[in-house]
Motif scaffolding. Structure first.
Motif, mmCIF file in Angstrom:
data_model
loop_
_atom_site.group_PDB
_atom_site.id
_atom_site.type_symbol
_atom_site.label_atom_id
_atom_site.label_comp_id
_atom_site.label_asym_id
_atom_site.label_seq_id
_atom_site.Cartn_x
_atom_site.Cartn_y
_atom_site.Cartn_z
ATOM 1 N N UNK A 233 36.455 45.800 46.292
ATOM 2 C CA UNK A 233 35.645 46.772 45.568
ATOM 3 C C UNK A 233 34.374 46.115 45.060
ATOM 4 N N UNK A 234 33.329 46.938 44.918
ATOM 5 C CA UNK A 234 32.083 46.416 44.384
ATOM 6 C C UNK A 234 32.268 45.970 42.946
ATOM 7 N N UNK A 235 31.704 44.847 42.623
ATOM 8 C CA UNK A 235 31.788 44.336 41.258
ATOM 9 C C UNK A 235 30.754 45.024 40.386
ATOM 10 N N UNK A 236 31.191 45.570 39.271
ATOM 11 C CA UNK A 236 30.275 46.218 38.339
ATOM 12 C C UNK A 236 29.799 45.205 37.317
ATOM 13 N N UNK A 237 28.825 45.645 36.508
ATOM 14 C CA UNK A 237 28.373 44.785 35.421
ATOM 15 C C UNK A 237 29.526 44.462 34.480
ATOM 16 N N UNK A 238 30.453 45.439 34.272
ATOM 17 C CA UNK A 238 31.591 45.202 33.388
ATOM 18 C C UNK A 238 32.485 44.104 33.949
ATOM 19 N N UNK A 239 32.677 44.106 35.272
ATOM 20 C CA UNK A 239 33.492 43.058 35.885
ATOM 21 C C UNK A 239 32.802 41.698 35.755
ATOM 22 N N UNK A 240 31.502 41.709 35.966
ATOM 23 C CA UNK A 240 30.748 40.456 35.829
ATOM 24 C C UNK A 240 30.824 39.950 34.391
ATOM 25 N N UNK A 241 30.735 40.876 33.430
ATOM 26 C CA UNK A 241 30.832 40.492 32.029
ATOM 27 C C UNK A 241 32.206 39.891 31.731
ATOM 28 N N UNK A 242 33.235 40.466 32.298
ATOM 29 C CA UNK A 242 34.581 39.928 32.090
ATOM 30 C C UNK A 242 34.682 38.514 32.634
ATOM 31 N N UNK A 243 34.113 38.283 33.815
ATOM 32 C CA UNK A 243 34.152 36.940 34.384
ATOM 33 C C UNK A 243 33.386 35.948 33.513
ATOM 34 N N UNK A 244 32.285 36.397 32.919
ATOM 35 C CA UNK A 244 31.531 35.526 32.025
ATOM 36 C C UNK A 244 32.348 35.173 30.777
ATOM 37 N N UNK A 245 33.055 36.177 30.247
ATOM 38 C CA UNK A 245 33.882 35.929 29.063
ATOM 39 C C UNK A 245 34.962 34.912 29.379
ATOM 40 N N UNK A 246 35.593 35.069 30.539
ATOM 41 C CA UNK A 246 36.679 34.161 30.921
ATOM 42 C C UNK A 246 36.186 32.735 31.134
ATOM 43 N N UNK A 247 34.890 32.588 31.456
ATOM 44 C CA UNK A 247 34.326 31.248 31.588
ATOM 45 C C UNK A 247 34.206 30.567 30.228
ATOM 46 N N UNK A 248 34.093 31.379 29.166
ATOM 47 C CA UNK A 248 33.925 30.830 27.818
ATOM 48 C C UNK A 248 35.251 30.663 27.088
ATOM 49 N N UNK A 249 36.237 31.381 27.520
ATOM 50 C CA UNK A 249 37.532 31.305 26.850
ATOM 51 C C UNK A 249 38.603 31.000 27.884
ATOM 52 N N UNK A 250 39.847 31.097 27.462
ATOM 53 C CA UNK A 250 40.958 30.811 28.371
ATOM 54 C C UNK A 250 41.752 32.077 28.626
ATOM 55 N N UNK A 251 42.897 31.920 29.207
ATOM 56 C CA UNK A 251 43.748 33.070 29.454
ATOM 57 C C UNK A 251 44.161 33.716 28.140
ATOM 58 N N UNK A 252 44.370 35.030 28.213
ATOM 59 C CA UNK A 252 44.702 35.786 27.014
ATOM 60 C C UNK A 252 46.019 36.533 27.217
ATOM 61 N N UNK A 253 46.570 36.990 26.104
ATOM 62 C CA UNK A 253 47.837 37.719 26.146
ATOM 63 C C UNK A 253 47.841 38.768 25.052
ATOM 64 N N UNK A 254 48.531 39.853 25.325
ATOM 65 C CA UNK A 254 48.670 40.914 24.327
ATOM 66 C C UNK A 254 50.065 41.514 24.466
ATOM 67 N N UNK A 255 50.735 41.733 23.331
ATOM 68 C CA UNK A 255 52.082 42.292 23.353
ATOM 69 C C UNK A 255 52.044 43.700 23.936
ATOM 70 N N UNK A 256 52.977 43.977 24.821
ATOM 71 C CA UNK A 256 53.127 45.311 25.376
ATOM 72 C C UNK A 256 53.401 46.294 24.238
ATOM 73 N N UNK A 257 52.644 47.380 24.169
ATOM 74 C CA UNK A 257 52.801 48.340 23.079
ATOM 75 C C UNK A 257 54.218 48.892 23.008
ATOM 76 N N UNK A 258 54.824 49.146 24.152
ATOM 77 C CA UNK A 258 56.173 49.700 24.157
ATOM 78 C C UNK A 258 57.164 48.701 23.557
#
Length: 834
Positions: A233-258
Motif C-alpha cells: 500500500x502507498x505510504x501516507x504522511x501518517x505512516x511516515x510520521x509513525x516511522x519517524x516516531x519509532x526511530x526516536x523511541x523503542x517498541x511500545x505496548x498497551x494493555x488490551x482494553x478487554x
C-alpha cells in the motif's frame, strides 16, 4: 470516612517501592536462593484464586480461558501485566520507560515480557457493544463477551502515529518537528503534537530513495519515487510520521482494553465495590506494602452478593452509568438550589448543560428502571442489608439525579412523574423518601400555578410523607414546617390544623464581631486549625493582648454582602472563603477565628465537625463493629462491616450494642477507649471514622470524661441505629476544659449563614443528651467600629413580608419560621467584642 492516604504513599506503592526497602528484598533472594515474587503478582493471584474458588460462575468460558492462560505465562510477563494494569489506562508505554521503572524486577527480560503479552498478534479494540465491562444491553441479549481474544496486550504495529506521539518527551518532539520543518519558537508539547497531526495527510509521499526489487519481501520501500509499505500500500504522511516516531523511541505496548476491563470486573467482585472507578488492587497493595493496616476480623466469602452472572453485569453497568453522571455533575452540582437562577456569566450556562447531559442518561434508563420496579416476581434474594449490590439500587440513584436535572431544566411535569414513581416503590433507597416527598410538595407549592388546588395537593403529599414510617427523622421537621406554611396559605381553621410534634430544641447563641479582610490578591488560603487543638494551658488573655480584634466564621464558600464605610450593603458579592483578622493579624478562616476566641476563654478545641464523634464512636464500639456477622466481612481489606449504613446493623448486633451502652452509662468509657487506643494506635489501623493524626489519646480521654456516660450512650446508640444519615451535620467545633469537666459543641455561622436541617437535628440530639451547644454567629466590624447586625437585610425583608396579611391565600399570622436567624431573633443580642 477514614483518612486518605497521601499522594507520596500512593506513588511509593505504584511506582516501584515494593515491601519497603528494595535492597533488602534482593538480599533475601540471595540468602535463601529462591525467587521471591513481587507483592503485585501475589496480591493479584490471591484475588484471582479467591474469586474463582467461590464465584467462578460469574465468568463466561472465554473469560475463564483468559485466566487459565494467565497462569501459564512466565513470571516476568505476569508481573509486567499487573504493573501496567495499575497505571493509566489507554496509554502506550515504551520499552525505555518500562526498563527504567521495572529494572529491579525484570532486569533484562523486559522485551521478552512485552513479546509474550503481545503473542499471537494484536487485537483491534472491541466495539463498545462487545466490551465485557459494559454489562447487558438494554436493547436485547448481548453478543459474546470476549470473543476471539489471543493477546493480553497490543504491540507497536497496532499503534497509530497519533498514539505514539504521546510516548515522546519534549526534546524528542522538537527533533521530530525539525525533521518535518514545522518547529517554531516557544512551541509547547501539545502545540507540536497538533502541528504534526495536521501536517499528516492521506496523500502519498514522494521519495528519491532507490526503489527495492519486486522480489524483496516484508520491507518498506519506493517505486517510481513513491513510498510503499510492506503490504504494497502507498505510504501516507501518517505512516511516515509513525516511522519517524519509532526511530526516536523503542517498541511500545498497551494493555488490551478487554483484558483490563475483565481484570477490573475481577477487582469489583473481590473487593465488593459499591462505587465506580475503585483503583485496581489498591487496598491489598497498600496493606502488603505496609502503608495501611486493616483491623483484625473474621472474613468469610459468600456467593450471595451476586446471585448470577446477569446480576453482576447489570450491577457493573449501573455503576458505570452512575460514574458517568457523577463525572458530569462534578462540583457544579454541589452549589445547590441557589445556583438555579445563575446568569451565564456566573456559571449558570454550564450548570444547564450539565443538567441536559444528565437528563439524556436518565431518559435512556427510565423505562429500564420502571421494568425493574415492576418485576415483582424477581425480588432480591440477597440477605437483608446487601440489596445495594442490586443494579436497581444503583439505578435508583441515577434516576434521582435525573430528577435534580429535570428541576434545573424546569421540566416540572416530568419531574412530578418521576418523583411519584420513586415514592410508589419501596424496594430501593427507602432512606431518601423524605426528600422525595418534600421536593414533590415544593413543586406543587411554588413552581406550579398558585391555586388552592395545588396547595391542597402539596398538603396531602406532606401528610403522606409524615405518615410514611419509612420517612426518616432527618426530613420530618422540614415537612412539618412546610405543612404549617401550607395550612397558613389555605387559611385552615387553627383548631383543625395539625399539631407539629417535632419542633427541635434551640441552642444558645453567642454573637462575636471580627474584622474582615477583603484582599482579593491574597496568595494563599487562610490557615486551618483542623488538626491541632488550641493550647488550653497557656494563660487566658484579653482581646487586646491576643491581638484578636473580633471572632469570625467561615461562610461555607458562599458569597456575602459587604458593608461600605457608611454601613450600607455593597452590590458587589464576595466570592470564596471569608478571611478575617486573627491573632497577631494573621489571616484566618472563621472556624479558626472562633477557636481563638474560645481559647481566650480557657478552652481547648478542635475544628473537627463530625470527626470527633465518629472517632470516639469507632474506638468505643470497635469490638462491635468487627463482630463476625454473616455477610458483613467479605474481604480482609474492609474498614467497616458492609452493613454499617443499613438498618440491619443495629438489629444484627442488638444484644452486644445494648450491653456496651450499659457499660458507657456505668462510666467505663475512658477505660474502654484507652484500651482500644493503646492496642490499635501503634499500628495506625484503618477503621471507619478514625483519625489517628488528628486526635491524641489524652485528648480523647479528657473529652469522653467531660461528655459523661449518659451523653456518650445517646450519641453512640444514634450512630448504631442510623450511621448512614448521621455522618454529617455535627457542629463545627468541639471545645472543652478538662479541669472543670466542661465541654460544648459550637456551630459557627458567618454573616447571613443559617443552620441546615441535618445540623438542627444533631443540635437537638446533643441538647437532649444534656450536652451544651452554642451557635456562634460572627458578624463584621467595620474600621469605624460599627458592628453589623447578625440579622441580614434579606432576612428582615422576608420577616416583614410574612407579617403582611395576604388576602389571596398568602402567609398570614402566625409567622412561620424558616431560618435560624428568625428563630433566635438576634437584633437584641449583645455582641462580644473580642
Amino acid at each position: 470516612m477514614a483518612a486518605t492516604i497521601s499522594p507520596k504513599q500512593v506513588a511509593e506503592v505504584f511506582w516501584g517501592i515494593e515491601g519497603g526497602n528494595q535492597e533488602d528484598l534482593e538480599d533475601d533472594k540471595a540468602m535463601d536462593g529462591r525467587t521471591r515474587e513481587s507483592m503485585y503478582v501475589t496480591t493479584f493471584e490471591e484475588m484471582l484464586n479467591t474469586v474463582l474458588e467461590h464465584e467462578s460462575f460469574l465468568f463466561s468460558s472465554e473469560e475463564l480461558d483468559i485466566f487459565s492462560r494467565y497462569k501459564t505465562m512466565s513470571y516476568h510477563a505476569r508481573y509486567l501485566l499487573i504493573r501496567l494494569c495499575l497505571r493509566k489506562t489507554g496509554v502506550w508505554f515504551t520499552h525505555q520507560d518500562l526498563s527504567k521503572r521495572y529494572q529491579g524486577e525484570l532486569g533484562c527480560h523486559v522485551q521478552e515480557a512485552m513479546d509474550e503479552l503481545c503473542r499471537n498478534g494484536p487485537i483491534a479494540p472491541a466495539r463498545e457493544e462487545d466490551l465485557c465491562s459494559e454489562g447487558e444491553s438494554s436493547k436485547g441479549p448481548r453478543k459474546q463477551d470476549v470473543g476471539n481474544v489471543w493477546s493480553f496486550a497490543r504491540s507497536t504495529d497496532d499503534a497509530s502515529a497519533d498514539e505514539l506521539l504521546n510516548c515522546l518527551n519534549l526534546d524528542q518532539l522538537k527533533t521530530l518537528a525539525k525533521q518535518n520543518k514545522i518547529l517554531k519558537n516557544g512551541m509547547t508539547s501539545e502545540k507540536i503534537k497538533e502541528a504534526l497531526k495536521s501536517n499528516g495527510s492521506s496523500q502519498a509521499t514522494l521519495s528519491f530513495v532507490k526503489a527495492p526489487s519486486k522480489t524483496s519481501a516484508n520491507t518498506n520501500g519506493t517505486f517510481f519515487g513513491i513510498n510503499y509499505t510492506s503490504d504494497g500500500k502507498k505510504a501516507t504522511q501518517a505512516h511516515r510520521l509513525k516511522q519517524q516516531v519509532l526511530m526516536l523511541t523503542s517498541k511500545c505496548i498497551r494493555i488490551n482494553d478487554i483484558i483490563y476491563h475483565l481484570f477490573m470486573r475481577l477487582n469489583l467482585i473481590y473487593f465488593r465495590s459499591t462505587s465506580y472507578g475503585i483503583s485496581f488492587l489498591l487496598p491489598a497493595i497498600l496493606n502488603a506494602s505496609r502503608k495501611r493496616q486493616y483491623p483484625t476480623y473474621e472474613a468469610t466469602r459468600t456467593t450471595a452478593i451476586f446471585p448470577s452472572r446477569e446480576a453482576l453485569l447489570a450491577y457493573e453497568e449501573a455503576l458505570t452509568l452512575e460514574g458517568q453522571v457523577e463525572s458530569i455533575l462534578g462540583e457544579n452540582w454541589t452549589a445547590g438550589q441557589a445556583n438555579r437562577n445563575k446568569t451565564p456569566e456566573m456559571g449558570g450556562s454550564t450548570r444547564i448543560q450539565d443538567a441536559k447531559n444528565v437528563r439524556l442518561i436518565w431518559e435512556e434508563q427510565w423505562e429500564r428502571w420502571l421494568s425493574l420496579v415492576d418485576a415483582r416476581g424477581q425480588e432480591d434474594k440477597r440477605p437483608k442489608g446487601l440489596e445495594r449490590f442490586d443494579c436497581g439500587y444503583v439505578l435508583t440513584r441515577v434516576i434521582y439525579k435525573g430528577v435534580q436535572a429535570l428541576g434545573i431544566l424546569k421540566e416540572y411535569d416530568t419531574e412530578i412523574k418521576v418523583l411519584e414513581a420513586l415514592l410508589k416503590q419501596t424496594r430501593w433507597r427507602r432512606g431518601r423518601r423524605g426528600a422525595w416527598y418534600d421536593r414533590l410538595a415544593l413543586i406543587y407549592m411554588t413552581h406550579l400555578d398558585k391555586t388552592r388546588e395545588n396547595y391542597e395537593k402539596a398538603r396531602q403529599i406532606v401528610l403522606a410523607g409524615l405518615e410514611d414510617p419509612m420517612t426518616h427523622i432527618v426530613y420530618r421537621p422540614g415537612l412539618e414546617r412546610r405543612l404549617s406554611r401550607l395550612e397558613n396559605k389555605l387559611q385552615i381553621d387553627p383548631e383543625k390544623r395539625h399539631k407539629c410534634m417535632g419542633w427541635l430544641k434551640k441552642p444558645d447563641v453567642k454573637v462575636i464581631a471580627g474584622v474582615r479582610i477583603r484582599n482579593n490578591k491574597r496568595k494563599a488560603e487562610p490557615r486551618r486549625s483542623s488538626l491541632t487543638p488550641l493550647n488550653a494551658d497557656r494563660p487566658s488573655r484579653s482581646s487586646s493582648e491576643s491581638g484578636l480584634d473580633e471572632a469570625k466564621l467561615d461562610l461555607k464558600g458562599k458569597g456575602r454582602e459587604s458593608l461600605n464605610e457608611n454601613g450600607r450593603e455593597d452590590a458587589e458579592k464576595w466570592v470564596g472563603k471569608s478571611i478575617w483578622a486573627g491573632r497577631n493579624d494573621e489571616e484566618v478562616n472563621v472556624e479558626t477565628l472562633a477557636l481563638q476566641y474560645y481559647e481566650n476563654l480557657g478552652f481547648k478545641g478542635f475544628h473537627s465537625e463530625g470527626s470527633i464523634v465518629s472517632c470516639i464512636f469507632s474506638l468505643l464500639f470497635w469490638d462491635v463493629l468487627f463482630t463476625p456477622i454473616p455477610g458483613a466481612f467479605e474481604t480482609a481489606y474492609q474498614t467497616a462491616p458492609l452493613d454499617i449504613d443499613e438498618d440491619s446493623f443495629y438489629y444484627a448486633r442488638q444484644e452486644k450494642i445494648e450491653s456496651l451502652l450499659a457499660e458507657l452509662r456505668a462510666g467505663r468509657a475512658a477505660e474502654i477507649l484507652d484500651a482500644v487506643d493503646q492496642r490499635e494506635r501503634p499500628k495506625g489501623t484503618w477503621c471507619i471514622g478514625m483519625r489517628w493524626d488528628m486526635f491524641e489519646r489524652s485528648d480523647l480521654i479528657e473529652i469522653v470524661e467531660c461528655l459523661g456516660g449518659e451523653a456518650l450512650a445517646v450519641i453512640c446508640k444514634l450512630l448504631c441505629e442510623d450511621h448512614g444519615h448521621r455522618s454529617s451535620g455535627v457542629p463545627d467545633l468541639f471545645i472543652w476544659r478538662a479541669d472543670k469537666k466542661e465541654c460544648k459543641f459550637v456551630e459557627v455561622k458567618g454573616p447571613g449563614d443559617t443552620l441546615q436541617e441535618n445540623q438542627k437535628l444533631w443540635i437537638d440530639v446533643l441538647l437532649g443528651a444534656n450536652v451544651s451547644v452554642e451557635v456562634c454567629k460572627v458578624v463584621e466590624k467595620d474600621p469605624a467600629g460599627t458592628t453589623q447586625s447578625p440579622r441580614s437585610s434579606e432576612t428582615s425583608k422576608r420577616i416583614a413580608k410574612r407579617r403582611q396579611s395576604d388576602q389571596s391565600g398568602g402567609r398570614g399570622s402566625p409567622i412561620v419560621v424558616e431560618s435560624e436567624d428568625e428563630e433566635t431573633g438576634q437584633n437584641g443580642v449583645a455582641v462580644d467584642q473580642v
